[in-house]
Design an enzyme around this catalytic site. Sequence first.
Site, PDB file in Angstrom:
ATOM      1  CG  HIS A  70      -1.929   1.069   1.253  1.00 38.45           C
ATOM      2  ND1 HIS A  70      -1.866   2.088   2.178  1.00 38.45           N
ATOM      3  CD2 HIS A  70      -3.022   1.321   0.488  1.00 38.45           C
ATOM      4  CE1 HIS A  70      -2.887   2.909   1.984  1.00 38.45           C
ATOM      5  NE2 HIS A  70      -3.599   2.470   0.961  1.00 38.45           N
ATOM      6  CG  ASP A 121      -6.970   3.823  -0.066  1.00 38.27           C
ATOM      7  OD1 ASP A 121      -5.732   3.738   0.056  1.00 38.27           O
ATOM      8  OD2 ASP A 121      -7.605   4.870   0.175  1.00 38.27           O
TER       9      ASP A 121
END
Length: 146
Positions: A70, A121
Amino acid sequence: MKFLVLAALLTVAAAEGGISPRAVWQFRNMIKCTIPESDPLKDYNDYGCYCGLGGSGTPVDELDKCCQTHDHCYSEAKKLDSCKFLLDNPYTKIYSYSCSGSEITCSSKNKDCQAFICNCDRSAAICFSKAPYNKEHKNLDTKKYC
């Protein structure tokens, strides 16, 4: 107590234009979509070497690897011409998405940068849902293990 510290940091950063609480809340809600019983701000902040602010070293497990990926995704977003951030920060980008059951869909109405961040996300939330949670990696001594 750590939650209060995180909340205070988010408030200060938002006031300074660094982190949008709404953008952080979107990511939190995506995680809640894939793991309804979770408390993302409590569970995933300060986990392993990469979950939370910053990150370094080798991920300690699969979940920590999700956070590293991420972080890397956000770093890639910063390189896109369509992603020019206030204070060089992907956490300020608001996007549109929906959650149905545990399925997350990023809106086709998102602009290029919004779509990229939304997918960062979304991918992380899905990754979190598939990774085991190891309580011993929460509040890990990063100076020693990372």
